[in-house]
Design an enzyme around this catalytic site. Structure first.
Site, PDB file in Angstrom:
ATOM      1  N   GLU A  90       0.965  -1.162   0.024  1.00 61.38           N
ATOM      2  CA  GLU A  90       0.360   0.112   0.545  1.00 61.38           C
ATOM      3  C   GLU A  90       0.815   1.653   0.097  1.00 61.38           C
ATOM      4  OE1 GLU A  90      -3.131  -1.787   3.506  1.00 61.38           O
ATOM      5  OE2 GLU A  90      -2.665   0.542   3.486  1.00 61.38           O
ATOM      6  N   CYS A 103       2.917   8.040   1.727  1.00 60.59           N
ATOM      7  CA  CYS A 103       3.026   7.244   2.660  1.00 60.59           C
ATOM      8  C   CYS A 103       4.206   6.465   2.502  1.00 60.59           C
ATOM      9  CB  CYS A 103       2.360   7.069   3.891  1.00 60.59           C
ATOM     10  SG  CYS A 103       3.160   5.903   4.885  1.00 60.59           S
ATOM     11  N   CYS A 110       6.185  -7.571   7.808  1.00 58.62           N
ATOM     12  CA  CYS A 110       7.041  -6.629   9.271  1.00 58.62           C
ATOM     13  C   CYS A 110       6.772  -7.613  10.194  1.00 58.62           C
ATOM     14  CB  CYS A 110       5.918  -4.963   9.327  1.00 58.62           C
ATOM     15  SG  CYS A 110       7.310  -4.435  10.250  1.00 58.62           S
ATOM     16  N   CYS A 114       4.840  -5.022  15.811  1.00 57.74           N
ATOM     17  CA  CYS A 114       4.482  -4.172  17.507  1.00 57.74           C
ATOM     18  C   CYS A 114       3.131  -4.699  17.576  1.00 57.74           C
ATOM     19  CB  CYS A 114       4.325  -2.769  16.587  1.00 57.74           C
ATOM     20  SG  CYS A 114       6.272  -2.310  16.621  1.00 57.74           S
ATOM     21  N   CYS A 117      -0.284  -2.467  16.349  1.00 59.18           N
ATOM     22  CA  CYS A 117      -0.001  -1.909  14.714  1.00 59.18           C
ATOM     23  C   CYS A 117      -0.647  -3.691  13.627  1.00 59.18           C
ATOM     24  CB  CYS A 117       1.578  -2.485  14.382  1.00 59.18           C
ATOM     25  SG  CYS A 117       1.797  -2.050  12.576  1.00 59.18           S
ATOM     26  N   GLY A 160       6.002  -1.920   7.447  1.00 60.69           N
ATOM     27  CA  GLY A 160       7.653  -2.613   7.029  1.00 60.69           C
ATOM     28  C   GLY A 160       8.456  -1.377   8.148  1.00 60.69           C
ATOM     29  N   GLU A 161       9.788  -2.274   8.033  1.00 62.47           N
ATOM     30  CA  GLU A 161      10.255  -1.163   8.939  1.00 62.47           C
ATOM     31  C   GLU A 161      11.630  -1.188   8.688  1.00 62.47           C
ATOM     32  OE1 GLU A 161      11.086  -0.334  11.887  1.00 62.47           O
ATOM     33  OE2 GLU A 161      13.082   0.421  11.060  1.00 62.47           O
ATOM     34  N   SER A 192      10.772   6.900   9.133  1.00 59.13           N
ATOM     35  CA  SER A 192      10.738   6.095  11.028  1.00 59.13           C
ATOM     36  C   SER A 192      11.024   5.050  10.928  1.00 59.13           C
ATOM     37  CB  SER A 192       9.389   6.468  10.613  1.00 59.13           C
ATOM     38  OG  SER A 192       8.099   5.926  12.088  1.00 59.13           O
ATOM     39  N   SER A 215       9.706   6.247  16.418  1.00 58.42           N
ATOM     40  CA  SER A 215       8.122   5.822  17.225  1.00 58.42           C
ATOM     41  C   SER A 215       8.871   5.007  18.892  1.00 58.42           C
ATOM     42  CB  SER A 215       7.824   4.152  16.405  1.00 58.42           C
ATOM     43  OG  SER A 215       7.686   4.868  15.249  1.00 58.42           O
ATOM     44  N   LEU A 216       8.357   5.573  19.633  1.00 53.72           N
ATOM     45  CA  LEU A 216       8.667   5.336  20.703  1.00 53.72           C
ATOM     46  C   LEU A 216       7.787   5.369  22.137  1.00 53.72           C
ATOM     47  CD1 LEU A 216      10.639   5.952  22.834  1.00 53.72           C
ATOM     48  CD2 LEU A 216      10.015   8.091  23.285  1.00 53.72           C
ATOM     49  N   HIS A 217       6.231   5.072  21.579  1.00 55.98           N
ATOM     50  CA  HIS A 217       5.116   5.509  22.341  1.00 55.98           C
ATOM     51  C   HIS A 217       5.281   5.094  23.365  1.00 55.98           C
ATOM     52  CE1 HIS A 217       4.050   4.985  17.748  1.00 55.98           C
ATOM     53  NE2 HIS A 217       4.867   4.210  17.762  1.00 55.98           N
ATOM     54  N   ASN A 291      -5.000   4.691  15.230  1.00 55.88           N
ATOM     55  CA  ASN A 291      -5.670   4.124  13.969  1.00 55.88           C
ATOM     56  C   ASN A 291      -6.753   2.923  14.452  1.00 55.88           C
ATOM     57  OD1 ASN A 291      -7.222   5.654  11.307  1.00 55.88           O
ATOM     58  ND2 ASN A 291      -4.890   6.026  11.210  1.00 55.88           N
ATOM     59  N   CYS A 334      -2.369   1.997   8.854  1.00 59.08           N
ATOM     60  CA  CYS A 334      -0.806   1.272   7.568  1.00 59.08           C
ATOM     61  C   CYS A 334      -1.665  -0.362   7.911  1.00 59.08           C
ATOM     62  CB  CYS A 334       1.056   0.886   8.795  1.00 59.08           C
ATOM     63  SG  CYS A 334       1.221   2.488   9.690  1.00 59.08           S
TER      64      CYS A 334
HETATM   65  N1  SAH Z   1       8.148   0.367  11.406  1.00 54.89           N
HETATM   66  C1  SAH Z   1       8.651   2.768  11.154  1.00 54.89           C
HETATM   67  C2  SAH Z   1       7.698   2.721   9.924  1.00 54.89           C
HETATM   68  C3  SAH Z   1       6.354   1.982   9.899  1.00 54.89           C
HETATM   69  S1  SAH Z   1       5.060   2.530  11.191  1.00 54.89           S
HETATM   70  C4  SAH Z   1       8.400   2.364  12.343  1.00 54.89           C
HETATM   71  O1  SAH Z   1       8.153   1.700  13.559  1.00 54.89           O
HETATM   72  O2  SAH Z   1       8.225   3.503  12.750  1.00 54.89           O
HETATM   73  C5  SAH Z   1       4.894   4.237  11.182  1.00 54.89           C
HETATM   74  C6  SAH Z   1       4.735   4.930  12.206  1.00 54.89           C
HETATM   75  O3  SAH Z   1       2.455   4.507  12.591  1.00 54.89           O
HETATM   76  C7  SAH Z   1       4.711   4.053  13.724  1.00 54.89           C
HETATM   77  O4  SAH Z   1       5.142   5.686  14.656  1.00 54.89           O
HETATM   78  C8  SAH Z   1       4.062   3.722  14.253  1.00 54.89           C
HETATM   79  O5  SAH Z   1       3.978   2.288  15.300  1.00 54.89           O
HETATM   80  C9  SAH Z   1       2.744   3.626  13.832  1.00 54.89           C
HETATM   81  N2  SAH Z   1       1.654   2.970  14.259  1.00 54.89           N
HETATM   82  C10 SAH Z   1       1.062   2.023  13.141  1.00 54.89           C
HETATM   83  N3  SAH Z   1       0.251   1.734  13.505  1.00 54.89           N
HETATM   84  C11 SAH Z   1      -0.580   2.798  14.161  1.00 54.89           C
HETATM   85  C12 SAH Z   1      -2.241   2.719  14.409  1.00 54.89           C
HETATM   86  N4  SAH Z   1      -3.057   1.577  14.076  1.00 54.89           N
HETATM   87  N5  SAH Z   1      -2.732   3.500  14.335  1.00 54.89           N
HETATM   88  C13 SAH Z   1      -2.223   4.887  14.323  1.00 54.89           C
HETATM   89  N6  SAH Z   1      -0.568   4.741  14.296  1.00 54.89           N
HETATM   90  C14 SAH Z   1      -0.285   3.340  13.502  1.00 54.89           C
END
Ligand code: SAH
Length: 348
Positions: A90, A103, A110, A114, A117, A160-161, A192, A215-217, A291, A334
């Site tokens: 996508e 994007c 992936c 996480c 995700c 993907g990462e 990212s 991506s810290l979270h 999301n 994503c």
């Molecule tokens: N793997 C990389 C890039 C892809 S994810 C990374 O982790 O940064 C891009 C961003 O979207 C990341 O910050 C990820 O944590 C976030 N993300 C993943 N799923 C999501 C969701 N359902 N809602 C909002 N953000 C999300």
């Protein structure tokens, strides 16, 4: 068959030389691909017939085709592509005040796993080639060409990462960034990562001027361990040390992404802890509305709740923004569109 999009500017000149042509041929091919954006080698009319036949024997131009397109009321457009081997990826085009951004997806599935995700619902099937990433950009740009518009920004934030497919991602970015090609400015490009520490050092050493987003979270290891398995391999101390090195090598502001998950990482004390963690870094925090992904069981927060977290961070002196939601009517999280197609058994 390999795609001509796999070769950055310098590699294209090398390729020309390998065929016994002047390196200028490489320059011409690059111009056809990125200035004229032809999709057929026969349209490269300043190459001899023989040169074109040779190229056609060994290369294709675009390695993807459109399967589905969804347009949101806010202009966000989601593209689902099939690659040559049938894998689905996508890309999302988003409309901002400052321009249009794409994007880009960097892997099929992936492996980072996480907890929140959708991308990780399927294991990585393979890395994307750099040409497959370039092709996502060109496809969307060609749609915009029809209305004399352009993509001005790139975020490598699709499925993907990117730092698990480092060489190909960097190669892709060198092609789109090159001033003989698409000329997307370095500062308009953002990568990212979930925190693949060794690649952060490599990236710091390259001094590219691309933006880096982390991506810290979560503001502590106990919580981050639960949300992001990468934290077991590279805990926060190591991540922050790598980012300190990045900061020393590159005088660039870092972006920290932080999805607000209801009752998980969204309290005032989390905000305080986050502020403490980021103290001393040239950083700002991008608070991301979640999301919802049906299979994952997490909930996002309301705008009011996000504002409480935002205020708490600002009070601690952390610069932050709340990311505007884009395309929330069209499976914009994503990997969601792909997952839907997989469930229907549509990936070959
Ligand atoms: N793997 C990389 C890039 C892809 S994810 C990374 O982790 O940064 C891009 C961003 O979207 C990341 O910050 C990820 O944590 C976030 N993300 C993943 N799923 C999501 C969701 N359902 N809602 C909002 N953000 C999300």
């Amino acid at each position: 068959m390999r795609s001509l999009y796999d070769f950055n500017y310098e590699q294209m000149q090398e390729l020309a030389k390998e065929y016994g042509w002047k390196s200028f041929r490489g320059h011409q091919i690059f111009q056809w691909l990125y200035r004229n954006r032809v999709l057929d080698i026969d349209e490269m009319t300043n190459l001899s017939l023989e040169t074109r036949e040779t190229l056609k024997k060994d290369f294709i131009i675009s390695p993807l085709r459109l399967v589905k397109k969804q347009v949101s009321h806010d202009g966000t457009t989601k593209f689902l592509f099939a690659l040559s081997d049938g894998a689905l990826v996508e890309s999302v085009m988003m409309v901002f005040d400052y321009g249009k951004s794409i994007c880009v997806t960097s892997q099929v599935g992936c492996n980072m796993g996480c907890a929140f995700c959708a991308s990780g619902l399927t294991k990585k099937r393979r890395d994307l080639t750099s040409g497959e990433m370039v092709a996502q950009f060109i496809y969307v740009q060609k749609e915009l060409d029809k209305v004399s518009d352009r993509l001005s920004h790139i975020v490598v934030m699709g499925t993907g990462e990117p730092f698990d497919n480092y060489e190909n991602v960097m190669n892709f970015l060198s092609t789109v960034n090159h001033d003989r090609g698409l000329g997307i400015g370095s500062r308009h490009i953002t990568i990212s990562t979930c925190g693949v520490v060794p690649r952060i050092y490599d990236f710091a050493d390259e001094h590219t001027q691309y933006n880096l987003a982390i991506s810290l979270h979560a503001p502590n290891n106990a919580l981050r361990d639960q949300l992001m398995p990468i934290n077991h391999a590279y805990p926060l101390e190591e991540l922050m040390k790598a980012l300190e090195y990045y900061g020393k090598e590159n005088n660039r502001r870092l972006t920290f992404e932080y999805i607000l998950l209801k009752g998980v990482n969204d309290s005032k004390s989390h905000a305080k802890e986050l502020a403490k963690l980021l103290r001393g870094y040239n950083a700002y925090v991008n608070l991301i509305p979640y999301n919802a992904v049906d299979e994952k069981g997490f909930q996002g927060v309301s705008h009011e709740e996000a504002m409480v977290f935002y205020d708490a961070l600002m009070k601690e002196g952390v610069r932050c923004t709340i990311r505007k939601e884009h395309g929330n009517d069209i499976d914009a999280a994503c990997g969601q569109l792909r997952i839907k197609e997989l469930k229907r058994g549509h990936e070959e």
